[in-house]
Scaffold this active site. Sequence first.
Site, mmCIF file in Angstrom:
data_model
loop_
_atom_site.group_PDB
_atom_site.id
_atom_site.type_symbol
_atom_site.label_atom_id
_atom_site.label_comp_id
_atom_site.label_asym_id
_atom_site.label_seq_id
_atom_site.Cartn_x
_atom_site.Cartn_y
_atom_site.Cartn_z
ATOM 1 C CB SER A 100 -0.876 0.006 1.263
ATOM 2 O OG SER A 100 -1.566 1.228 1.408
ATOM 3 C CE1 TYR A 120 -3.740 -2.081 5.242
ATOM 4 C CE2 TYR A 120 -3.292 0.235 4.802
ATOM 5 C CZ TYR A 120 -3.576 -1.042 4.348
ATOM 6 O OH TYR A 120 -3.683 -1.272 2.993
#
Length: 265
Positions: free
Chosen positions: A141, A154
Site C-alpha cells: 500500500s 496498518y
Amino acid sequence: MNYQGKTVWITGASSGIGKAFAHKLYDLGANLILSSRREEALIKVKNELGADSSRIKVLPLDLTEPETFPAKTKEALKAFGQIDVLMNNGGISQRSTVLETDMEVYRRLMEINYFGAVGLTKQVLPHMVERKSGHIIVTSSVAGKIGTRVRSGYSGSKHAVQGFFNSLRQEMYQHNVAVTLLCPGFVKTDISKNALTADGSEFGKMGDAHQKAMTAEQMVEKVMPKITARKEEIYVTGFKERLAIWVQRISPTLLNRILKNQKVT
C-alpha cells in the site's frame, strides 16, 4: 509472461482487488486457486468466472492460522501440479488512534498483513526455487511508504511487508523467482468497511476517499501490464497520493506538515 495454462494462487480472492485479479487472470487463461476465509463467497466468485470450472480450485484459508499453511500448500500444488504465481492479497486495515487501540488489534493486523504473507510465501518458495521459476506478488500500500493518523497498525504492517519482500527479492535473483510489491492508493473496495477499530470491531463504513476512488477492476487493468512484466514495485494512485510519495522523498518534514491538516477517513 503468458498466463495461459499457468497456475496463480490468490489470497483475499473473495472480494475487492483479489476478486478483480481473479476475473482478469481467468480471462487470460490461467488456472486459479482462490483463497480467503469465506468459502461461500469464493464459490460465488468461481461461479461468476466462466464455464470452465476445471481451471478453478476453491481453497479456504485463514491467514491467522499459519499451522494450516503446509497442508493448504500441498493441496494447492495437488490441484494443478505447480504454482507459477503466488498473489499475497489478503489483508485488513485499521481506523483508530494509537492511544485508544488495544494491543490485540495490532497483533491481528500483523498476523494477517505481515505474517500471513510471509508464512504462505515460505511454504511456496521451495517449489519455485526447485523449478527455477516463479513470481511472488504482495499487495502492500502507499501506507507502506507513508504513515498517517488512525492507521498506525496498518501502516506498520505494510512497512514490514515492504522490508521483508525487498530483502526476499535480493535472495531470489539467483533462483529466477521475481518479487513484486504492489502499492495501491485508495481503491473503491470494502477495505475501510472491514477495517478494525480500537477494540477490534469493524469500522463499518466507506471513507470519502475510497468512495471517490478507482474501482478494483480499473486498478487491475492499470497494473496488469506491469505485473506481466514482473516489475519489482508498482504504484497505482491518484494525484494526491503520487504527490505525497514524491514529497516524502524530497522532504519528509514538509509532508508531515501537510498531512497533519488532511482528512484521513
